[in-house]
Design a protein around this motif. Structure first.
Motif, PDB file in Angstrom:
ATOM      1  N   GLU A 130       0.831  -1.208   0.000  1.00 30.06           N
ATOM      2  CA  GLU A 130       0.000   0.000   0.000  1.00 30.06           C
ATOM      3  C   GLU A 130       0.866   1.258   0.000  1.00 30.06           C
ATOM      4  N   LEU A 131       2.013   1.178   0.662  1.00 34.08           N
ATOM      5  CA  LEU A 131       2.911   2.335   0.717  1.00 34.08           C
ATOM      6  C   LEU A 131       3.515   2.626  -0.655  1.00 34.08           C
ATOM      7  N   ASP A 132       3.933   1.579  -1.357  1.00 36.36           N
ATOM      8  CA  ASP A 132       4.486   1.765  -2.704  1.00 36.36           C
ATOM      9  C   ASP A 132       3.413   2.262  -3.671  1.00 36.36           C
ATOM     10  N   ALA A 133       2.206   1.742  -3.502  1.00 39.29           N
ATOM     11  CA  ALA A 133       1.097   2.185  -4.353  1.00 39.29           C
ATOM     12  C   ALA A 133       0.790   3.658  -4.102  1.00 39.29           C
ATOM     13  N   LEU A 134       0.863   4.059  -2.835  1.00 43.97           N
ATOM     14  CA  LEU A 134       0.605   5.459  -2.488  1.00 43.97           C
ATOM     15  C   LEU A 134       1.683   6.363  -3.074  1.00 43.97           C
ATOM     16  N   ARG A 135       2.917   5.925  -3.014  1.00 45.78           N
ATOM     17  CA  ARG A 135       4.021   6.701  -3.600  1.00 45.78           C
ATOM     18  C   ARG A 135       3.807   6.876  -5.102  1.00 45.78           C
ATOM     19  N   LEU A 136       3.462   5.790  -5.779  1.00 44.04           N
ATOM     20  CA  LEU A 136       3.201   5.845  -7.216  1.00 44.04           C
ATOM     21  C   LEU A 136       2.027   6.773  -7.520  1.00 44.04           C
ATOM     22  N   TYR A 137       1.011   6.727  -6.671  1.00 45.66           N
ATOM     23  CA  TYR A 137      -0.190   7.548  -6.861  1.00 45.66           C
ATOM     24  C   TYR A 137       0.154   9.037  -6.776  1.00 45.66           C
ATOM     25  N   ILE A 192       3.124  10.442  -7.169  1.00 49.90           N
ATOM     26  CA  ILE A 192       3.972  10.833  -8.304  1.00 49.90           C
ATOM     27  C   ILE A 192       3.095  11.062  -9.533  1.00 49.90           C
ATOM     28  N   GLY A 193       2.090  10.209  -9.692  1.00 47.31           N
ATOM     29  CA  GLY A 193       1.136  10.405 -10.786  1.00 47.31           C
ATOM     30  C   GLY A 193       0.402  11.727 -10.664  1.00 47.31           C
ATOM     31  N   MET A 194       0.032  12.107  -9.442  1.00 50.98           N
ATOM     32  CA  MET A 194      -0.615  13.405  -9.221  1.00 50.98           C
ATOM     33  C   MET A 194       0.283  14.550  -9.667  1.00 50.98           C
ATOM     34  N   PHE A 195       1.574  14.397  -9.413  1.00 55.06           N
ATOM     35  CA  PHE A 195       2.528  15.434  -9.819  1.00 55.06           C
ATOM     36  C   PHE A 195       2.535  15.583 -11.340  1.00 55.06           C
ATOM     37  N   TYR A 196       2.564  14.472 -12.051  1.00 58.72           N
ATOM     38  CA  TYR A 196       2.556  14.529 -13.513  1.00 58.72           C
ATOM     39  C   TYR A 196       1.218  15.031 -14.055  1.00 58.72           C
ATOM     40  N   ASN A 197       0.163  14.863 -13.282  1.00 59.59           N
ATOM     41  CA  ASN A 197      -1.147  15.369 -13.707  1.00 59.59           C
ATOM     42  C   ASN A 197      -1.161  16.889 -13.863  1.00 59.59           C
ATOM     43  N   LEU A 198      -0.216  17.554 -13.218  1.00 61.71           N
ATOM     44  CA  LEU A 198      -0.167  19.013 -13.290  1.00 61.71           C
ATOM     45  C   LEU A 198       0.228  19.511 -14.676  1.00 61.71           C
ATOM     46  N   PHE A 199       0.766  18.610 -15.502  1.00 64.30           N
ATOM     47  CA  PHE A 199       1.352  19.051 -16.766  1.00 64.30           C
ATOM     48  C   PHE A 199       0.592  18.606 -18.009  1.00 64.30           C
ATOM     49  N   LEU A 200      -0.365  17.690 -17.849  1.00 67.83           N
ATOM     50  CA  LEU A 200      -1.158  17.244 -18.989  1.00 67.83           C
ATOM     51  C   LEU A 200      -2.631  17.201 -18.591  1.00 67.83           C
ATOM     52  N   PRO A 201      -3.548  17.376 -19.551  1.00 67.54           N
ATOM     53  CA  PRO A 201      -4.978  17.410 -19.223  1.00 67.54           C
ATOM     54  C   PRO A 201      -5.531  16.059 -18.796  1.00 67.54           C
ATOM     55  N   THR A 202      -6.599  16.119 -17.996  1.00 69.88           N
ATOM     56  CA  THR A 202      -7.429  14.974 -17.587  1.00 69.88           C
ATOM     57  C   THR A 202      -6.672  13.846 -16.905  1.00 69.88           C
ATOM     58  N   ASP A 212      -1.469   9.041 -15.325  1.00 70.01           N
ATOM     59  CA  ASP A 212      -1.734   7.668 -15.753  1.00 70.01           C
ATOM     60  C   ASP A 212      -0.631   7.170 -16.686  1.00 70.01           C
ATOM     61  N   GLY A 213      -0.164   8.057 -17.550  1.00 69.24           N
ATOM     62  CA  GLY A 213       0.916   7.683 -18.461  1.00 69.24           C
ATOM     63  C   GLY A 213       2.171   7.287 -17.708  1.00 69.24           C
ATOM     64  N   TYR A 214       2.503   8.052 -16.682  1.00 66.26           N
ATOM     65  CA  TYR A 214       3.689   7.720 -15.882  1.00 66.26           C
ATOM     66  C   TYR A 214       3.508   6.382 -15.173  1.00 66.26           C
ATOM     67  N   LYS A 215       2.328   6.174 -14.589  1.00 64.66           N
ATOM     68  CA  LYS A 215       2.092   4.932 -13.850  1.00 64.66           C
ATOM     69  C   LYS A 215       2.137   3.718 -14.779  1.00 64.66           C
ATOM     70  N   ILE A 216       1.584   3.860 -15.973  1.00 62.07           N
ATOM     71  CA  ILE A 216       1.641   2.767 -16.948  1.00 62.07           C
ATOM     72  C   ILE A 216       3.096   2.477 -17.323  1.00 62.07           C
ATOM     73  N   TYR A 217       3.858   3.533 -17.557  1.00 65.63           N
ATOM     74  CA  TYR A 217       5.277   3.378 -17.899  1.00 65.63           C
ATOM     75  C   TYR A 217       6.039   2.678 -16.768  1.00 65.63           C
ATOM     76  N   GLY A 234       4.309  14.539  -4.664  1.00 68.08           N
ATOM     77  CA  GLY A 234       4.702  13.520  -5.632  1.00 68.08           C
ATOM     78  C   GLY A 234       6.003  13.862  -6.328  1.00 68.08           C
ATOM     79  N   GLY A 235       6.199  15.149  -6.617  1.00 68.13           N
ATOM     80  CA  GLY A 235       7.456  15.574  -7.223  1.00 68.13           C
ATOM     81  C   GLY A 235       8.636  15.338  -6.300  1.00 68.13           C
ATOM     82  N   VAL A 236       8.419  15.581  -5.015  1.00 74.02           N
ATOM     83  CA  VAL A 236       9.472  15.338  -4.019  1.00 74.02           C
ATOM     84  C   VAL A 236       9.782  13.847  -3.941  1.00 74.02           C
ATOM     85  N   LEU A 237       8.733  13.021  -3.912  1.00 77.64           N
ATOM     86  CA  LEU A 237       8.921  11.571  -3.843  1.00 77.64           C
ATOM     87  C   LEU A 237       9.642  11.044  -5.081  1.00 77.64           C
ATOM     88  N   LYS A 238       9.358  11.643  -6.230  1.00 79.08           N
ATOM     89  CA  LYS A 238       9.998  11.205  -7.475  1.00 79.08           C
ATOM     90  C   LYS A 238      11.493  11.484  -7.443  1.00 79.08           C
TER      91      LYS A 238
END
Length: 249
Positions: free
Chosen positions: A44-51, A53-63, A68-73, A243-247
């Motif tokens: 759950e901790l690793d999933a939260l970290r990934l989540y 980081i995904g929020m951080f990337y959400n700041l730069f692309l729509p919707t 999601d792209g980062y998490k898939i990668y 998320g950016g800090v965690l990344k």
């Protein structure tokens, strides 16, 4: 607008920030249920970290495409899970959050001052009756692999949206709009639904326009709605920076 921002109750805003992040923790737990359904074993901790980081990337692309792209990668790289298997997973994760969002929005719409027309009532009642069965049928016929976790993920999606709704309510109290709370929450949910469309980054502009036109429609001060939107955006960005800090660690 500046005066409204300055006079906002900091304690309510702090509670709103906490509730918002609690909703993200619930979202992480929900997403991890989908991961486990396809054999991806994350703590759950690793999933939260990934989540986050995904929020951080959400700041730069729509919707949320960036997140999601980062998490898939990341999952494809680490677990060699096929992208064709991950895309439906993230689509369902989105839908399990979107349906409760629409459902809560329809309920609030019925009790708000926006319900001025019988057709709006019909639309709201139809949405309430059909949204969950529609999602279930979609799972049953297109995403059968996830049908066993349908109820669990939908419930977590509802909890997530409820926490965000309470967070939004606390912002309403912070800017002294208690008397218009149903209208503000209705517009908040509508703007959240509209923000899913690929027309803005991080919902910037979408929420503000929704509140601007929505509050004007019922004769309320639209400036207060714009302030609400700005505060919610600040909470979102501040949380996402984690998320950016965690990344970077």
């Amino acid at each position: 607008m500046r005066a409204i921002m300055v006079d906002a109750d900091i304690y309510y805003l702090l509670l709103a920030f906490i509730l918002f992040n609690l909703s993200k923790i619930v979202g992480s737990i929900r997403l991890n249920r989908y991961f486990r359904a396809v054999g991806i074993e994350l703590s759950e901790l690793d999933a939260l970290r990934l989540y986050y980081i995904g929020m951080f990337y959400n700041l730069f692309l729509p919707t949320g495409l960036g997140g999601d792209g980062y998490k898939i990668y990341a999952l494809n790289r680490r677990y060699k899970t096929k992208i064709s298997k991950l895309i439906p997973l993230f689509l369902l994760d989105r839908l399990s959050g979107l349906i409760p969002l629409i459902l809560f929005g329809a309920v609030l719409l019925l009790f708000s001052r926006f319900n001025k027309d019988i057709y709006i009532s019909y639309l709201a009642y139809g949405t309430i009756l059909l949204s969950i069965p529609a999602l279930y049928l979609l799972n049953l016929y297109l995403f059968r692999d996830y049908i066993k976790i349908f109820l669990a993920t939908l419930s977590l999606g509802a909890v997530l949206q409820l926490l965000q709704l309470i967070s939004a309510l606390l912002i309403v109290y912070a800017i002294s709009q208690q008397d218009n709370s149903i209208e503000f929450l209705t517009l908040f949910l509508i703007s959240s639904i509209v923000a899913v469309l690929p027309i803005s980054i991080g919902g910037v502009g979408v929420r503000e326009l929704t509140f601007l036109y929505g509050l004007n429609y019922i004769g309320l001060d639209s400036d207060v709605g714009v302030v609400f939107s700005i505060i919610f955006f600040i909470i979102t960005v501040t949380s996402s920076i984690v998320g950016g800090v965690l990344k970077s660690i």
